[in-house]
Design a protein around this motif. Structure first.
Motif, PDB file in Angstrom:
ATOM      1  N   VAL A  34       0.855  -1.188   0.000  1.00  0.00           N
ATOM      2  CA  VAL A  34       0.000   0.000   0.000  1.00  0.00           C
ATOM      3  C   VAL A  34       0.892   1.240   0.000  1.00  0.00           C
ATOM      4  O   VAL A  34       1.550   1.546   1.001  1.00  0.00           O
ATOM      5  CB  VAL A  34      -0.951   0.019   1.211  1.00  0.00           C
ATOM      6  CG1 VAL A  34      -1.716   1.341   1.269  1.00  0.00           C
ATOM      7  CG2 VAL A  34      -1.921  -1.144   1.135  1.00  0.00           C
ATOM      8  N   ILE A  36       1.815   5.028   0.392  1.00  0.00           N
ATOM      9  CA  ILE A  36       1.317   6.260   1.008  1.00  0.00           C
ATOM     10  C   ILE A  36       1.690   7.444   0.132  1.00  0.00           C
ATOM     11  O   ILE A  36       0.924   8.391  -0.028  1.00  0.00           O
ATOM     12  CB  ILE A  36       1.881   6.433   2.425  1.00  0.00           C
ATOM     13  CG1 ILE A  36       1.558   5.186   3.276  1.00  0.00           C
ATOM     14  CG2 ILE A  36       1.328   7.695   3.080  1.00  0.00           C
ATOM     15  CD1 ILE A  36       0.080   4.870   3.391  1.00  0.00           C
ATOM     16  N   MET A  65      -0.948  -3.338   5.533  1.00  0.00           N
ATOM     17  CA  MET A  65      -2.146  -2.917   6.261  1.00  0.00           C
ATOM     18  C   MET A  65      -2.542  -3.845   7.405  1.00  0.00           C
ATOM     19  O   MET A  65      -3.515  -3.583   8.102  1.00  0.00           O
ATOM     20  CB  MET A  65      -3.308  -2.727   5.300  1.00  0.00           C
ATOM     21  CG  MET A  65      -3.154  -1.537   4.364  1.00  0.00           C
ATOM     22  SD  MET A  65      -2.843   0.022   5.249  1.00  0.00           S
ATOM     23  CE  MET A  65      -4.378   0.197   6.157  1.00  0.00           C
ATOM     24  N   PHE A 224      -2.309   7.490  13.336  1.00  0.00           N
ATOM     25  CA  PHE A 224      -2.087   6.152  12.789  1.00  0.00           C
ATOM     26  C   PHE A 224      -1.437   5.211  13.804  1.00  0.00           C
ATOM     27  O   PHE A 224      -0.843   4.204  13.432  1.00  0.00           O
ATOM     28  CB  PHE A 224      -1.233   6.251  11.518  1.00  0.00           C
ATOM     29  CG  PHE A 224      -1.930   6.969  10.405  1.00  0.00           C
ATOM     30  CD1 PHE A 224      -2.850   6.317   9.601  1.00  0.00           C
ATOM     31  CD2 PHE A 224      -1.694   8.319  10.181  1.00  0.00           C
ATOM     32  CE1 PHE A 224      -3.519   6.986   8.580  1.00  0.00           C
ATOM     33  CE2 PHE A 224      -2.357   9.005   9.166  1.00  0.00           C
ATOM     34  CZ  PHE A 224      -3.270   8.340   8.365  1.00  0.00           C
ATOM     35  N   ILE A 317      -2.276  13.698   4.453  1.00  0.00           N
ATOM     36  CA  ILE A 317      -1.992  12.396   3.855  1.00  0.00           C
ATOM     37  C   ILE A 317      -3.146  12.011   2.930  1.00  0.00           C
ATOM     38  O   ILE A 317      -4.312  12.305   3.223  1.00  0.00           O
ATOM     39  CB  ILE A 317      -1.798  11.327   4.961  1.00  0.00           C
ATOM     40  CG1 ILE A 317      -1.168  10.060   4.391  1.00  0.00           C
ATOM     41  CG2 ILE A 317      -3.088  11.016   5.679  1.00  0.00           C
ATOM     42  CD1 ILE A 317      -0.711   9.081   5.447  1.00  0.00           C
ATOM     43  N   ILE A 319      -5.896   9.699   1.511  1.00  0.00           N
ATOM     44  CA  ILE A 319      -6.635   8.485   1.871  1.00  0.00           C
ATOM     45  C   ILE A 319      -7.072   7.754   0.610  1.00  0.00           C
ATOM     46  O   ILE A 319      -6.830   6.562   0.448  1.00  0.00           O
ATOM     47  CB  ILE A 319      -7.860   8.821   2.753  1.00  0.00           C
ATOM     48  CG1 ILE A 319      -7.391   9.414   4.093  1.00  0.00           C
ATOM     49  CG2 ILE A 319      -8.713   7.576   3.001  1.00  0.00           C
ATOM     50  CD1 ILE A 319      -6.615   8.462   4.966  1.00  0.00           C
ATOM     51  N   GLU A 321      -6.401   8.833  -3.074  1.00  0.00           N
ATOM     52  CA  GLU A 321      -5.780   9.841  -3.937  1.00  0.00           C
ATOM     53  C   GLU A 321      -6.526  10.005  -5.254  1.00  0.00           C
ATOM     54  O   GLU A 321      -6.719  11.128  -5.734  1.00  0.00           O
ATOM     55  CB  GLU A 321      -4.327   9.453  -4.195  1.00  0.00           C
ATOM     56  CG  GLU A 321      -3.558  10.465  -5.009  1.00  0.00           C
ATOM     57  CD  GLU A 321      -2.114  10.064  -5.205  1.00  0.00           C
ATOM     58  OE1 GLU A 321      -1.502  10.565  -6.175  1.00  0.00           O
ATOM     59  OE2 GLU A 321      -1.612   9.249  -4.416  1.00  0.00           O
ATOM     60  N   TYR A 326      -8.001  13.852   0.775  1.00  0.00           N
ATOM     61  CA  TYR A 326      -6.818  14.012   1.609  1.00  0.00           C
ATOM     62  C   TYR A 326      -7.252  14.332   3.034  1.00  0.00           C
ATOM     63  O   TYR A 326      -8.206  15.076   3.241  1.00  0.00           O
ATOM     64  CB  TYR A 326      -5.917  15.124   1.073  1.00  0.00           C
ATOM     65  CG  TYR A 326      -5.421  14.852  -0.319  1.00  0.00           C
ATOM     66  CD1 TYR A 326      -4.220  14.203  -0.528  1.00  0.00           C
ATOM     67  CD2 TYR A 326      -6.167  15.236  -1.428  1.00  0.00           C
ATOM     68  CE1 TYR A 326      -3.761  13.935  -1.802  1.00  0.00           C
ATOM     69  CE2 TYR A 326      -5.721  14.974  -2.713  1.00  0.00           C
ATOM     70  CZ  TYR A 326      -4.523  14.319  -2.892  1.00  0.00           C
ATOM     71  OH  TYR A 326      -4.082  14.047  -4.161  1.00  0.00           O
ATOM     72  N   VAL A 343      -8.623   4.413   8.447  1.00  0.00           N
ATOM     73  CA  VAL A 343      -7.285   3.876   8.205  1.00  0.00           C
ATOM     74  C   VAL A 343      -7.338   2.754   7.175  1.00  0.00           C
ATOM     75  O   VAL A 343      -6.491   2.672   6.268  1.00  0.00           O
ATOM     76  CB  VAL A 343      -6.657   3.379   9.516  1.00  0.00           C
ATOM     77  CG1 VAL A 343      -5.286   2.765   9.250  1.00  0.00           C
ATOM     78  CG2 VAL A 343      -6.531   4.520  10.521  1.00  0.00           C
ATOM     79  N   LEU A 346      -6.988   3.196   3.331  1.00  0.00           N
ATOM     80  CA  LEU A 346      -5.703   3.267   2.657  1.00  0.00           C
ATOM     81  C   LEU A 346      -5.467   2.055   1.752  1.00  0.00           C
ATOM     82  O   LEU A 346      -4.768   2.143   0.751  1.00  0.00           O
ATOM     83  CB  LEU A 346      -4.575   3.373   3.681  1.00  0.00           C
ATOM     84  CG  LEU A 346      -4.453   4.677   4.461  1.00  0.00           C
ATOM     85  CD1 LEU A 346      -3.453   4.508   5.589  1.00  0.00           C
ATOM     86  CD2 LEU A 346      -4.032   5.821   3.548  1.00  0.00           C
ATOM     87  N   SER A 347      -6.068   0.923   2.134  1.00  0.00           N
ATOM     88  CA  SER A 347      -5.871  -0.303   1.371  1.00  0.00           C
ATOM     89  C   SER A 347      -6.479  -0.218  -0.030  1.00  0.00           C
ATOM     90  O   SER A 347      -6.151  -1.041  -0.902  1.00  0.00           O
ATOM     91  CB  SER A 347      -6.463  -1.505   2.109  1.00  0.00           C
ATOM     92  OG  SER A 347      -7.873  -1.366   2.250  1.00  0.00           O
ATOM     93  N   ASN A 349      -5.654   1.809  -2.099  1.00  0.00           N
ATOM     94  CA  ASN A 349      -4.543   2.187  -2.973  1.00  0.00           C
ATOM     95  C   ASN A 349      -3.575   1.046  -3.224  1.00  0.00           C
ATOM     96  O   ASN A 349      -2.528   1.226  -3.841  1.00  0.00           O
ATOM     97  CB  ASN A 349      -3.771   3.360  -2.345  1.00  0.00           C
ATOM     98  CG  ASN A 349      -4.648   4.585  -2.124  1.00  0.00           C
ATOM     99  OD1 ASN A 349      -5.398   4.986  -3.004  1.00  0.00           O
ATOM    100  ND2 ASN A 349      -4.551   5.175  -0.942  1.00  0.00           N
TER     101      ASN A 349
END
Length: 353
Positions: A34, A36, A65, A224, A317, A319, A321, A326, A343, A346-347, A349
């Motif tokens: 993943v 960032i 993740m 996080f 950051i 989340i 994109e 963001y 959180v 994020l996966s 991506n």
């Protein structure tokens, strides 16, 4: 809230010749899949450690993740990175190994073996009774795979993210206060000196090592903190022979483990605490950096042996994109963790091998 909090090991910097090639291997073997951020730019603030010259680089911050710190994979694009002048010896000064969490040691070992990974010995127990084994990646970096009980979430993958680091030091008594007090790995799990059987795959001859294992609190802080999980810092020193600095004569960003980075809140307080303890910032972005889609405040210090320790206070950051979402962390209460569902986004991506 004016106090400084250490939220976990955010990432370990790894200098490589080809970031995309290395990331492909880390995705396959460690499931660091993943991203960032992926960013190409000039490292203008790091000239103290790049011989006074602004160097260009490409960087990828990748996470697993299931929980744990990530890899910040660095590639110079303006110069050819160099390796150590001589073979690194176990106990040299700097980051010797990165710890990776796993669920089942034998199953993970068998998987690594089936993939042709360069394994160092077989699974054994460390001084605190944890099953572990060592391996080398294709770039001669040592990783320690260890069974671990601290996770953010679980899926079918065998490994999670970074669970700690092993750092070679000259004098453990001088180094422990920095990592135990300032970087808040306050629990001493072990402190002892002898010839260690589990170090045998890493040493060419029998030697006595002093060894301290420190662990962070179970209480997670920071946006996080739950994802970063509980971590350990293992400090080792050689008693009967001198050791050299791993990065002697080389630049930040050259091949190998560049730095360990802690995710922090309260950077101004942390700066004061470190200065009072004799570890002033050597690099300071002064409350501003932009890594493409991520932004925040980063700084560096040197530990008693010159090993680089980075600190990052994240302000923004991505989340999701591709949808332009963001997360602005400056508006959040310091120390407060994000809801798990945010959180886990994020996966979305994730990059498949």
């Amino acid at each position: 809230m004016n106090k400084a909090t250490i939220n976990g090991i955010q990432q370990v910097g790894i200098g490589v010749k080809d970031a995309n090639e290395a990331w492909k291997w880390y995705r396959k073997i460690f499931k660091m899949d993943v991203p960032i951020f992926q960013d190409s730019a000039e490292a203008a603030l790091m000239t103290r450690y790049t011989a006074g010259k602004v160097e260009k680089r490409h960087a990828i911050l990748a996470m697993n993740m299931q929980g744990g710190g990530g890899f910040e994979i660095w590639q110079f694009t303006s110069r050819t990175p160099t390796g150590p002048a001589k073979k690194i010896s176990w106990g040299d000064l700097g980051i010797l190994a990165v710890k990776i969490r796993c669920k089942d040691i034998q199953e993970t070992y068998d998987f690594m073996k089936s993939e042709g990974v360069h394994l160092l010995g077989t699974p054994s127990k460390n001084p605190i009774g944890v099953w572990h084994f060592y391996l080398k990646d294709p770039y001669d970096n040592v990783f320690e795979i260890e069974e671990n009980q601290s996770w953010f979430s679980k899926n079918k993958d065998l490994t999670g993210g970074v669970s700690g680091v092993v750092i070679g030091v000259t004098d453990i008594e001088k180094s422990v206060p920095l990592y135990q007090c300032i970087y808040q790995h306050s629990e001493v799990l072990f402190n002892g000196t002898k010839e260690w059987e589990d170090f045998a795959p890493l040493t060419e001859e029998q030697e006595s090592f002093s060894r301290v294992i420190l662990r962070s609190s179970e209480n997670r802080t920071g946006a996080f903190g739950k994802l970063l999980c509980q971590t350990t810092v293992e400090l080792i020193s050689v008693n009967n022979s001198a050791r050299e600095k791993i990065y002697k004569g080389r630049l930040w960003g050259d091949l190998g483990f560049i730095h360990v980075c802690f995710d922090v809140n309260g950077m101004k307080t942390l700066r004061a605490n470190l200065t009072d303890s004799g570890f002033p910032f050597t690099v300071d972005s002064n409350n501003g950096f932009d890594m493409g889609k991520a932004a925040g405040h980063f700084a560096y210090i040197e530990d008693p042996d010159g090993t680089l320790v980075e600190m990052v206070e994240t302000h923004k950051i991505p989340i999701m994109e591709k949808w332009g979402w963001y997360l602005d962390l400056k508006k959040r209460k310091q120390g407060k963790t994000l809801p798990n569902f945010i959180v886990k986004m994020l996966s979305l991506n994730r990059v498949k091998s």
